[in-house]
Design a protein around this motif. Structure first.
Motif, mmCIF file in Angstrom:
data_model
loop_
_atom_site.group_PDB
_atom_site.id
_atom_site.type_symbol
_atom_site.label_atom_id
_atom_site.label_comp_id
_atom_site.label_asym_id
_atom_site.label_seq_id
_atom_site.Cartn_x
_atom_site.Cartn_y
_atom_site.Cartn_z
ATOM 1 N N GLY A 1 12.219 3.879 -3.227
ATOM 2 C CA GLY A 1 12.679 4.240 -1.895
ATOM 3 C C GLY A 1 11.973 5.429 -1.296
ATOM 4 O O GLY A 1 12.417 5.977 -0.272
ATOM 5 N N ASP A 2 10.883 5.868 -1.917
ATOM 6 C CA ASP A 2 10.107 6.978 -1.357
ATOM 7 C C ASP A 2 9.198 6.457 -0.248
ATOM 8 O O ASP A 2 8.762 5.299 -0.270
ATOM 9 N N TYR A 3 8.885 7.341 0.731
ATOM 10 C CA TYR A 3 7.995 6.979 1.839
ATOM 11 C C TYR A 3 6.687 7.756 1.706
ATOM 12 O O TYR A 3 6.683 8.989 1.595
ATOM 13 N N ILE A 4 5.590 7.025 1.729
ATOM 14 C CA ILE A 4 4.260 7.621 1.709
ATOM 15 C C ILE A 4 3.570 7.199 3.000
ATOM 16 O O ILE A 4 3.330 6.009 3.236
ATOM 17 N N VAL A 5 3.262 8.180 3.850
ATOM 18 C CA VAL A 5 2.720 7.904 5.173
ATOM 19 C C VAL A 5 1.301 8.449 5.252
ATOM 20 O O VAL A 5 1.080 9.651 5.089
ATOM 21 N N ASN A 6 0.361 7.566 5.475
ATOM 22 C CA ASN A 6 -1.060 7.941 5.525
ATOM 23 C C ASN A 6 -1.461 8.778 4.305
ATOM 24 O O ASN A 6 -2.194 9.764 4.410
ATOM 25 N N GLY A 7 -0.939 8.386 3.146
ATOM 26 C CA GLY A 7 -1.299 9.049 1.903
ATOM 27 C C GLY A 7 -0.462 10.259 1.547
ATOM 28 O O GLY A 7 -0.627 10.818 0.462
ATOM 29 N N THR A 8 0.439 10.680 2.414
ATOM 30 C CA THR A 8 1.282 11.856 2.163
ATOM 31 C C THR A 8 2.720 11.429 1.925
ATOM 32 O O THR A 8 3.308 10.733 2.745
ATOM 33 N N GLN A 9 3.287 11.850 0.781
ATOM 34 C CA GLN A 9 4.671 11.501 0.479
ATOM 35 C C GLN A 9 5.615 12.507 1.127
ATOM 36 O O GLN A 9 5.442 13.720 1.000
ATOM 37 N N PHE A 10 6.614 12.003 1.830
ATOM 38 C CA PHE A 10 7.621 12.848 2.464
ATOM 39 C C PHE A 10 8.742 13.129 1.462
ATOM 40 O O PHE A 10 9.210 12.228 0.766
ATOM 41 N N THR B 1 -1.530 3.878 11.386
ATOM 42 C CA THR B 1 -0.591 4.504 10.461
ATOM 43 C C THR B 1 -0.254 3.507 9.362
ATOM 44 O O THR B 1 0.017 2.336 9.636
ATOM 45 N N THR B 2 -0.289 3.979 8.111
ATOM 46 C CA THR B 2 0.128 3.169 6.976
ATOM 47 C C THR B 2 1.368 3.791 6.364
ATOM 48 O O THR B 2 1.356 4.970 5.994
ATOM 49 N N ILE B 3 2.442 3.015 6.289
ATOM 50 C CA ILE B 3 3.700 3.498 5.711
ATOM 51 C C ILE B 3 4.022 2.648 4.488
ATOM 52 O O ILE B 3 4.195 1.436 4.596
ATOM 53 N N GLU B 4 4.106 3.295 3.339
ATOM 54 C CA GLU B 4 4.442 2.600 2.094
ATOM 55 C C GLU B 4 5.833 3.013 1.636
ATOM 56 O O GLU B 4 6.162 4.202 1.599
ATOM 57 N N VAL B 5 6.649 2.032 1.321
ATOM 58 C CA VAL B 5 7.957 2.280 0.725
ATOM 59 C C VAL B 5 7.866 1.864 -0.741
ATOM 60 O O VAL B 5 7.597 0.696 -1.043
ATOM 61 N N LEU C 1 0.402 -0.125 10.831
ATOM 62 C CA LEU C 1 0.731 -0.078 12.254
ATOM 63 C C LEU C 1 -0.509 0.387 13.008
ATOM 64 O O LEU C 1 -0.986 1.502 12.806
ATOM 65 N N GLU C 2 -1.040 -0.477 13.857
ATOM 66 C CA GLU C 2 -2.222 -0.141 14.643
ATOM 67 C C GLU C 2 -1.874 -0.198 16.121
ATOM 68 O O GLU C 2 -1.335 -1.183 16.599
#
Length: 272
Positions: A113-122, A105-109, A78-79
């Motif tokens: 089902g885990d979310y990793i946002v800008n390299g940080t897993q929530f 922002t980069t969001i990986e699912v 997302l830019e």
């Protein structure tokens, strides 16, 4: 690349039904059809309102790219490009703060089902926390009376005083719940001091971004058809790329703006 152009604002009736605020007006949400892989962009325009005055407009171009695989994992890039057009009534300090920028922002699912946002897993706990904007009452960023000045949001970041001296109190960060986080800074400064003026302007800008975050959250409730907004539901809407992706992206953008605003505000307060 598909492109969508939107210029306008949420209708008065809908805005008043959800929140009455002098913060930045939000553009109407953009509905982007959901597919497995998407490469899409959309544009909207918003007023720039600081301390109760419209000082210009900003054009926000959102570039959305999603890549999925057959196992269920996906990555969204997302830019957001923000271009300011400020009026003559904008101060030099406001012009210095409100500069064109690009946020990514980069969001990986993952398959799990885990979310990793800008390299940080929530964590699951973080994803399930409610984004609650009702626990912090806003304070208009305009003079309370001819002899007093006040701005910001009590409990998070605000200032008050007269045209001689001003007291500042601000946290350095915002948590997922929309509440204060980080270190607390409190100092007094001369009203005419350049650093004091910068701190007041930055807190006024934070107020606008915070109230816009609240408005975007309320819009997201309606669009997504949910009763509770969590950071997980925002990430889910963005990564699914469905009807609520535009508003979910606004929620995330304003949340990040607020965090940046608080960093800049506390840096100025600390420099007094």
């Amino acid at each position: 690349m598909k492109k969508f152009k939107l210029t306008g604002f949420v209708s008065m009736a809908l805005t008043l039904a959800m929140i009455i605020t002098s913060g930045s007006a939000l553009a109407s949400p953009v509905n982007v059809p959901g597919t497995q892989d998407q490469n899409t962009s959309w544009t909207n325009t918003e007023d720039v309102i600081v301390a109760g005055s419209t000082i210009g407009t900003k054009e926000i171009i959102t570039n959305y790219k999603k890549v999925s695989n057959e196992k269920g994992s996906s990555v969204v890039n997302l830019e957001t490009e923000v271009h300011y057009i400020l009026n003559a009534n904008a101060t030099d300090i406001q012009k210095d703060i409100l500069k064109d920028k690009i946020d990514r922002t980069t969001i990986e699912v993952t398959d799990n089902g885990d979310y990793i946002v800008n390299g940080t897993q929530f964590s699951k706990e973080e994803l399930n926390q409610e984004l609650d904007m009702n626990n912090t009452a806003p304070n208009l960023g305009i003079p309370a009376s001819p002899s007093l000045v006040t701005g910001g949001i009590p409990g998070v970041s605000h200032y008050y005083g007269d045209f001689t001296s001003v007291h500042f109190a601000s946290y350095s960060d915002l948590n997922i719940l929309g509440g204060p986080e980080g270190s607390n800074y409190q100092k007094n400064g001369s009203y005419n001091n350049t650093i004091s003026q910068r701190a007041m302007s930055q807190i006024d800008i934070f107020y606008g971004d915070y109230t816009s975050l609240s408005t975007a959250r309320n819009l997201f409730v309606i669009e997504a058809g949910i009763a509770i907004v969590t950071i997980g539901s925002v990430f889910s809407a963005i990564t699914e790329g469905g009807l609520a992706v535009g508003t979910a992206s606004q929620v995330w953008r304003y949340f990040q703006n607020c965090k940046s605003d608080l960093t800049q505000a506390t840096n100025a307060i600390n420099a007094l």
